[in-house]
Design a protein around this motif. Structure first.
Motif, PDB file in Angstrom:
ATOM      1  N   GLY A 223      25.951  10.269 -10.201  1.00 24.21           N
ATOM      2  CA  GLY A 223      26.088  11.187 -11.322  1.00 24.21           C
ATOM      3  C   GLY A 223      25.183  10.905 -12.490  1.00 24.21           C
ATOM      4  N   ALA A 224      24.536   9.739 -12.499  1.00 20.77           N
ATOM      5  CA  ALA A 224      23.768   9.330 -13.665  1.00 20.77           C
ATOM      6  C   ALA A 224      22.267   9.577 -13.520  1.00 20.77           C
ATOM      7  N   ILE A 225      21.890  10.336 -12.486  1.00 21.00           N
ATOM      8  CA  ILE A 225      20.474  10.680 -12.305  1.00 21.00           C
ATOM      9  C   ILE A 225      20.354  12.191 -12.337  1.00 21.00           C
TER      10      ILE A 225
ATOM     11  N   SER B 243      14.725   4.138 -11.647  1.00 16.86           N
ATOM     12  CA  SER B 243      13.775   3.030 -11.503  1.00 16.86           C
ATOM     13  C   SER B 243      14.021   2.204 -10.252  1.00 16.86           C
ATOM     14  N   HIS B 244      15.212   2.340  -9.665  1.00 20.69           N
ATOM     15  CA  HIS B 244      15.535   1.606  -8.436  1.00 20.69           C
ATOM     16  C   HIS B 244      15.196   2.417  -7.185  1.00 20.69           C
ATOM     17  N   GLY B 245      14.623   3.583  -7.389  1.00 14.53           N
ATOM     18  CA  GLY B 245      14.258   4.418  -6.249  1.00 14.53           C
ATOM     19  C   GLY B 245      15.397   5.245  -5.707  1.00 14.53           C
ATOM     20  N   GLU B 246      16.535   5.291  -6.431  1.00 11.36           N
ATOM     21  CA  GLU B 246      17.678   6.086  -5.996  1.00 11.36           C
ATOM     22  C   GLU B 246      17.454   7.541  -6.396  1.00 11.36           C
ATOM     23  N   LYS B 247      17.578   8.449  -5.452  1.00 12.90           N
ATOM     24  CA  LYS B 247      17.306   9.857  -5.705  1.00 12.90           C
ATOM     25  C   LYS B 247      18.524  10.552  -6.304  1.00 12.90           C
ATOM     26  N   GLU B 248      18.264  11.581  -7.114  1.00 11.79           N
ATOM     27  CA  GLU B 248      19.361  12.360  -7.696  1.00 11.79           C
ATOM     28  C   GLU B 248      20.104  13.096  -6.590  1.00 11.79           C
ATOM     29  N   GLN B 249      21.407  13.310  -6.814  1.00 12.55           N
ATOM     30  CA  GLN B 249      22.217  13.967  -5.787  1.00 12.55           C
ATOM     31  C   GLN B 249      23.048  15.118  -6.355  1.00 12.55           C
TER      32      GLN B 249
END
Length: 241
Positions: free
Chosen positions: A211-213, A221-227
């Motif tokens: 929820g935070a992207i 910055s960690h390469g985690e994609k928005e969902q």
């Protein structure tokens, strides 16, 4: 001579295997994407979404009862027959909560005319987040859906709901921004009160949505994609069930 050709053929097969598959295996080991089927199970994948299981049983939203921003009593029964999103936040959060709230407003606006959709936001600082504070927060962010309840109440019950009920981490941590730590994850619940999610490329449920992207960020910055885009798509799937 026959053995010589056989040796050359076997060597060629080994070489091709190494070129094609070894890099993929190494990549999965280094990025942590190795499938862990015993970590969590998928019992059903109807509508493309999995049921999340705990000890072989579908995980269901626990019973709860709190006070919302309008000083009204709200419980899990108010969400029966609705698809809804669950979050844990606090209004004085200086870090991820503003992003989470903006993302949920975008989700809200996508389903404003949908009677069978709602959002449940639980404050992890209930002593500060009174109904009045929650009401002002709702007005500031454009929270207008009548089925979006921002809730406050007994602190221990809220933390139990977060950490045991949903396994969404929340805790007091003086060294963290705002003095509290939480994961910034959203849970998606179907009309029957079961936690649902789509599966990843390896067949494992993603369980929660980041929820935070924001969609504008693309990834952090960690390469985690928005969902959030994925979440909206999955809400639509559950509404059709």
């Amino acid at each position: 001579m026959k053995n010589k050709y056989t040796y050359v053929w076997v060597s060629l097969v080994i070489l091709v295997f190494g070129i094609l598959f070894i890099p993929k295996i190494i990549n999965r080991l280094t990025t942590g994407t190795v499938v862990q089927n015993d970590r969590i199970n998928v019992k059903d994948n109807s509508a493309g979404l999995a049921f999340v299981l705990l000890d072989g049983k579908k995980r269901r939203v626990p019973n709860f009862e709190f006070i919302n921003q309008d000083s009204l009593v709200v419980s899990n029964k108010d969400y029966e027959g609705k698809v809804f999103v669950v979050e844990f936040f606090f209004t004085s959060c200086p870090s991820i909560c503003p992003i989470m709230s903006k993302n949920l407003v975008a989700v809200q606006n996508e389903f404003l005319t949908e009677d069978n959709f709602g959002i449940a936001s639980f404050s992890i600082t209930p002593n500060f987040d009174t109904p009045l504070v929650l009401k002002e927060y709702a007005e500031r962010y454009g929270i207008v859906d009548l089925d979006w309840h921002l809730m406050t109440g007994d602190k221990e019950k809220i933390y139990e709901l977060a950490n045991s009920g949903f396994n969404i981490f929340a805790a007091e941590m003086p060294d963290s921004p705002g003095g509290f730590e939480h994961s910034g994850l959203f849970a998606l619940v179907d009309k029957n009160g079961y936690i649902r999610s789509r599966v990843d490329d390896y067949g494992n449920p993603i369980v929660y949505y980041r929820g935070a992207i924001s969609p504008e960020q693309g990834e952090n910055s960690h390469g985690e994609k928005e969902q959030i885009t994925v979440l909206i798509e999955d809400i639509k799937k559950l509404l059709k069930e």
